[in-house]
Write a protein that holds these residues in place. Sequence first.
Motif, PDB file in Angstrom:
ATOM      1  N   LEU A  22       7.570   8.874   8.036  1.00  0.00           N
ATOM      2  CA  LEU A  22       7.561   7.488   8.546  1.00  0.00           C
ATOM      3  C   LEU A  22       7.121   7.487   9.981  1.00  0.00           C
ATOM      4  O   LEU A  22       6.214   7.041  10.629  1.00  0.00           O
ATOM      5  N   SER A  23       7.801   8.469  10.865  1.00  0.00           N
ATOM      6  CA  SER A  23       7.780   8.504  12.103  1.00  0.00           C
ATOM      7  C   SER A  23       6.264   9.129  12.417  1.00  0.00           C
ATOM      8  O   SER A  23       5.658   8.787  13.556  1.00  0.00           O
ATOM      9  N   LEU A  39      -1.300  -2.857   6.713  1.00  0.00           N
ATOM     10  CA  LEU A  39      -0.832  -1.933   5.869  1.00  0.00           C
ATOM     11  C   LEU A  39       0.613  -1.674   5.431  1.00  0.00           C
ATOM     12  O   LEU A  39       1.047  -1.786   4.480  1.00  0.00           O
ATOM     13  N   LEU A  40       1.498  -1.707   6.471  1.00  0.00           N
ATOM     14  CA  LEU A  40       2.695  -1.488   6.457  1.00  0.00           C
ATOM     15  C   LEU A  40       3.182  -2.752   5.746  1.00  0.00           C
ATOM     16  O   LEU A  40       4.104  -2.508   4.775  1.00  0.00           O
ATOM     17  N   LEU A  41       2.811  -3.827   6.146  1.00  0.00           N
ATOM     18  CA  LEU A  41       3.558  -5.404   5.552  1.00  0.00           C
ATOM     19  C   LEU A  41       3.298  -5.487   4.085  1.00  0.00           C
ATOM     20  O   LEU A  41       4.056  -5.617   3.368  1.00  0.00           O
ATOM     21  N   ALA A  42       1.917  -5.203   3.777  1.00  0.00           N
ATOM     22  CA  ALA A  42       1.672  -5.370   2.594  1.00  0.00           C
ATOM     23  C   ALA A  42       2.176  -4.381   1.591  1.00  0.00           C
ATOM     24  O   ALA A  42       2.735  -4.720   0.466  1.00  0.00           O
ATOM     25  N   ALA A 125      -3.938  -0.387  -0.723  1.00  0.00           N
ATOM     26  CA  ALA A 125      -2.260  -0.025  -0.472  1.00  0.00           C
ATOM     27  C   ALA A 125      -1.272  -0.594  -1.489  1.00  0.00           C
ATOM     28  O   ALA A 125      -0.627   0.447  -1.787  1.00  0.00           O
ATOM     29  N   VAL A 126      -1.536  -1.551  -1.878  1.00  0.00           N
ATOM     30  CA  VAL A 126      -0.543  -2.281  -2.940  1.00  0.00           C
ATOM     31  C   VAL A 126      -0.919  -1.761  -4.133  1.00  0.00           C
ATOM     32  O   VAL A 126       0.196  -1.498  -4.881  1.00  0.00           O
ATOM     33  N   SER A 127      -2.212  -1.543  -4.792  1.00  0.00           N
ATOM     34  CA  SER A 127      -2.470  -1.103  -6.052  1.00  0.00           C
ATOM     35  C   SER A 127      -1.735   0.269  -6.447  1.00  0.00           C
ATOM     36  O   SER A 127      -1.290   0.421  -7.656  1.00  0.00           O
ATOM     37  N   ARG A 158      -1.600   6.971   1.952  1.00  0.00           N
ATOM     38  CA  ARG A 158      -0.328   7.760   2.777  1.00  0.00           C
ATOM     39  C   ARG A 158       0.601   6.675   3.277  1.00  0.00           C
ATOM     40  O   ARG A 158       1.751   6.972   3.067  1.00  0.00           O
ATOM     41  N   PHE A 159       0.061   5.605   3.930  1.00  0.00           N
ATOM     42  CA  PHE A 159       0.957   4.818   4.381  1.00  0.00           C
ATOM     43  C   PHE A 159       1.790   4.196   3.271  1.00  0.00           C
ATOM     44  O   PHE A 159       3.092   3.972   3.269  1.00  0.00           O
ATOM     45  N   ALA A 160       0.973   3.716   2.275  1.00  0.00           N
ATOM     46  CA  ALA A 160       1.758   3.115   0.906  1.00  0.00           C
ATOM     47  C   ALA A 160       2.547   4.053   0.360  1.00  0.00           C
ATOM     48  O   ALA A 160       3.821   3.608   0.337  1.00  0.00           O
ATOM     49  N   ALA A 161       2.238   5.285   0.309  1.00  0.00           N
ATOM     50  CA  ALA A 161       3.326   6.417  -0.474  1.00  0.00           C
ATOM     51  C   ALA A 161       4.460   6.414   0.459  1.00  0.00           C
ATOM     52  O   ALA A 161       5.714   6.199   0.235  1.00  0.00           O
ATOM     53  N   SER A 162       4.354   6.445   1.925  1.00  0.00           N
ATOM     54  CA  SER A 162       5.427   6.548   2.695  1.00  0.00           C
ATOM     55  C   SER A 162       6.266   5.369   2.774  1.00  0.00           C
ATOM     56  O   SER A 162       7.645   5.278   2.654  1.00  0.00           O
ATOM     57  N   VAL A 163       5.751   4.295   2.525  1.00  0.00           N
ATOM     58  CA  VAL A 163       6.721   2.822   2.849  1.00  0.00           C
ATOM     59  C   VAL A 163       7.263   2.738   1.329  1.00  0.00           C
ATOM     60  O   VAL A 163       8.650   2.389   1.418  1.00  0.00           O
ATOM     61  N   GLN A 164       6.704   3.324   0.451  1.00  0.00           N
ATOM     62  CA  GLN A 164       7.310   3.231  -1.041  1.00  0.00           C
ATOM     63  C   GLN A 164       8.454   4.122  -0.899  1.00  0.00           C
ATOM     64  O   GLN A 164       9.553   3.722  -1.373  1.00  0.00           O
ATOM     65  N   SER A 165       8.337   5.329  -0.423  1.00  0.00           N
ATOM     66  CA  SER A 165       9.311   6.403  -0.500  1.00  0.00           C
ATOM     67  C   SER A 165      10.741   5.698   0.642  1.00  0.00           C
ATOM     68  O   SER A 165      11.957   6.093   0.381  1.00  0.00           O
TER      69      SER A 165
END
Length: 182
Positions: A22-23, A39-42, A125-127, A158-165
Motif C-alpha cells: 500500500l505504501s 482506482l483506489l476508490l473504485a 480494477a473492479v473486475s 496491482r492497485f486493485a490487488a493491493s486494495v483487496q488485500s
Amino acid sequence: MSSIEQLSDRIPDFAKDVRLNLSTLMADETFSPQRKYGLLLASAIATGNAALIDAVESDACAVMTSTAIVAAKAGASVVAMNNVYYRFAHLVSNPQYKTMPPRLRMNVIGNTGMDRSDFELWSLAVSPINGCGACIDAHEKTLRVEGVSSEAIQTAVRFAASVQSVAIAIGAGRPNPSQARG
C-alpha cells in the motif's frame, strides 16, 4: 496524517507485506492523482469494506473532482452488476445465455463526464476483484484501443490487488469477540 495513512496503521503485523505494498502504491507516480484515487476508490468500493471506502473517499475528495468521484462510484456499481451477469454467462454450461442480451441498464458507461480511459481503468480494477474474466478482457481491450500501455494496465490491477488485500487484512485484524470477553 491522511485517512489512508491512518488505515495503514491499522493493518496488522501479520500483513506487513500488505502495508508495504500500500505504501509503495501511494508513492507511485504512474498515474495522475485523479486517476490514482479513482482506482483506489473504485477498488475500495468493490471490496465492500466500509472503513476502507471511507478512508479512500476522504483522501480522494482532496484530489478528485466531484464528477470524478461520482464516476468512480458509478463505475464500481455498474461494473459489479456486469461482473455478476457476464461471469454467469461465461461459467454456465448452456451456451444459449451467451447469445442473449443482458437487458441491464448501464447508460453511465457512455456518459460518465470523464475521460474514457480513466473510467475504463477504474472499471478494469473492479473486475478482477469480482472475478469476471469476460469483463477483464473487455476493459483491457478497450484500454489498449485508447492507447493505455500494458504497464499502466498492470499497475491498475496491482492497485486493485493491493486494495483487496488491505480490506482482507484489516477485516482479519479485528479483535475476536469471543476472545474479548475473557
